[in-house]
Structures are given as C-alpha cells and as structure tokens.
Write an enzyme that holds these catalytic residues in place. Structure first.
Site, PDB file in Angstrom:
ATOM      1  CB  SER A 203      43.154  36.095  48.759  1.00 37.51           C
ATOM      2  OG  SER A 203      42.942  36.936  47.659  1.00 37.51           O
TER       3      SER A 203
ATOM      4  CE  LYS B  70      41.666  37.865  38.135  1.00 35.89           C
ATOM      5  NZ  LYS B  70      41.804  39.324  38.243  1.00 35.89           N
TER       6      LYS B  70
ATOM      7  N   GLY C 241      48.185  48.070  29.172  1.00 42.03           N
ATOM      8  CA  GLY C 241      48.122  46.615  29.241  1.00 42.03           C
ATOM      9  C   GLY C 241      46.786  46.102  28.726  1.00 42.03           C
TER      10      GLY C 241
ATOM     11  N   GLY D 267      43.862  40.282  31.579  1.00 33.96           N
ATOM     12  CA  GLY D 267      42.533  40.061  32.148  1.00 33.96           C
ATOM     13  C   GLY D 267      42.013  41.223  32.970  1.00 33.96           C
TER      14      GLY D 267
ATOM     15  CE1 TYR E 247      49.714  43.387  47.528  1.00 32.57           C
ATOM     16  CE2 TYR E 247      48.469  43.408  45.471  1.00 32.57           C
ATOM     17  CZ  TYR E 247      49.046  42.711  46.506  1.00 32.57           C
ATOM     18  OH  TYR E 247      48.976  41.344  46.539  1.00 32.57           O
TER      19      TYR E 247
END
Length: 248
Positions: A16, A64, A127, A130, A208
């Site tokens: 980010s 989150k 999984g 979150g 990624y």
C-alpha cells in the site's frame, strides 16, 4: 497536505505505502501515505489525534475485525463479512466520524469474474482467516456456492485430507487464502489432489509474491486456469481511493 495510511501490526514492507505514494506523485496529488504500526487497536484514537490531516486508512492484520467497534458507520458488505479494511475519516468541525468499508470483496470479484464460465458453480476456499470471509461473500455475489477448507474440525468446513479427486471436479474453483507458498517459503503448497485437476478448474491465489506459487504451478501443469493476487491488490487500492473520496 492530506494524509492517508495503513494500520496493522507488525508492518513490514507493505504494498500500500509504495503504491499510493507513487500514485500521488504520478497524478500530482498533494498527499502522502504512511504506515502506522500500532501494537494495539486501542492506539487508533491516538493516531487520529496526532494526525489531524488524516483522510483515510487501510486496515490489515490483525485489526480488520477489531476495528469495527471504533467505527461510526459500517457498510452492509463489510458488516456481512465481519471485516473492515478501508476507513474514511470524515472531519465535521472538531468531531471525527469513521466510516468502514471492505475493498477485498471488490478487488476479488472484479479480478476473478472474467475467468468464470457457466460450469463454475462451486468453490473451495482454503483457509478460514479474515480474507476468506470476503472471498466467500464475493463468490456468493457471483452465484457460486463455497465451502471452507481447514486443517481442523470446524462447523461448515471440510478438512484437507477429505478433499478427493471427485471433490475438486465438483468444486472446480479453488481459492487459496492461506500463506502457504508465500515468499520465502515458496516450496510449500496446500494439500490437494492436484493430479485430478483439469482445464475446467480455476486456481486463484491471494498471494502475489512470488508471481507464481507452487499451488499455481501444480494447477497450470494440469491445464487449470491460474491467477495470483496482484490484480486483486491493485483493484483494492483503487477501491480504497474511491471510498476515501466518498464514491461509495
């Protein structure tokens, strides 16, 4: 100068901060993006108090879900998912109002939708963390039924050892929401009957780095469509900007 940032703990090198600061530079936006590494979610008010120029935040692990009680508004999607990863900070005089959203679901659905065919009706979500909740919400919005896969006995989940060749033929979309295969442990992958995969399968990995995980390599070797999480990440970042600027 407006400020935006990321809250989480710990924060290593985040995608980010480099993405948003590069975008601000490229587009001549008078803003900067900062990492706020806070050891407790209870430190959020202090971050807001000491950064009055803050207009928006991204939220990552482990906050989150924990951030929700601090918010004045939570979007219907984020409430249904039970997780927020984008906060719009609204200044109304001396009062600060926090509005929570989830861009995971937008990034994921926009990224996987072009891959889907009419025979893609069921999905396995590897999984139960979150991100997996947002993935389940996104798949449902695209018309797919999904089942969570876990190492442990849990309600509404199946265990890895019970995934047979028949299961991956029926649940032909498989989304990896685990860290297995992430750099530097690139030699790891989820336990699946990869030999049973074919061109009707989609293997989508939220990881990624590396570009192609072992999960993806094993799928591609059987003719499956594969995709990593980079496009999802980019789409999420664009969605964050829209939320911060009131384009809800």
């Amino acid at each position: 100068m407006d400020k935006y940032g990321l809250i989480g703990y710990p924060l290593g090198h985040s995608f980010s901060i480099s993405f948003h600061n590069q975008r601000f530079a490229d587009e001549g936006i008078n803003a900067k993006y900062l990492n706020f590494e806070i050891p407790s979610i209870d430190d959020l008010p202090a971050v807001l108090g000491s950064n009055p120029e803050l207009k928006g935040l991204n939220v990552t692990i482990p906050y989150k879900e924990k951030v929700i009680p601090f918010l004045d508004y939570v979007s219907p999607e984020a409430r249904a998912i039970g997780a927020v990863n984008v906060i719009r900070v609204v200044h109304e005089g001396k009062k600060i109002s926090l509005r929570g959203y989830n861009s995971d679901v937008i990034g994921f659905t926009q990224s996987i939708e072009p891959m889907l065919e009419p025979y893609h009706k069921k999905a396995l979500i590897l999984g139960t963390g979150g991100a997996s909740k947002a993935i389940a919400f996104g798949l449902k919005s695209l018309g797919l039924d999904s089942v969570f896969v876990s190492r442990y006995e849990r309600p509404n989940t199946i265990q890895y050892e019970r995934i047979t060749p028949e299961v991956v033929k029926e649940y032909n979309v498989i989304v990896n929401c685990t860290p297995l295969g992430m750099f530097p442990k690139t030699e790891e992958c989820p336990l699946l009957p990869y030999e049973a995969l074919d061109e009707r399968n989609i293997l989508y990995d939220l990881i990624y780095n590396p570009d192609e995980t072992l999960f993806m390599k094993k799928g591609a070797a059987q003719g499956a469509q594969v995709k990593n999480g980079l496009e999802m990440l980019l789409l999420q970042a664009f969605a964050s900007w829209d939320f911060w600027n009131g384009k809800e």
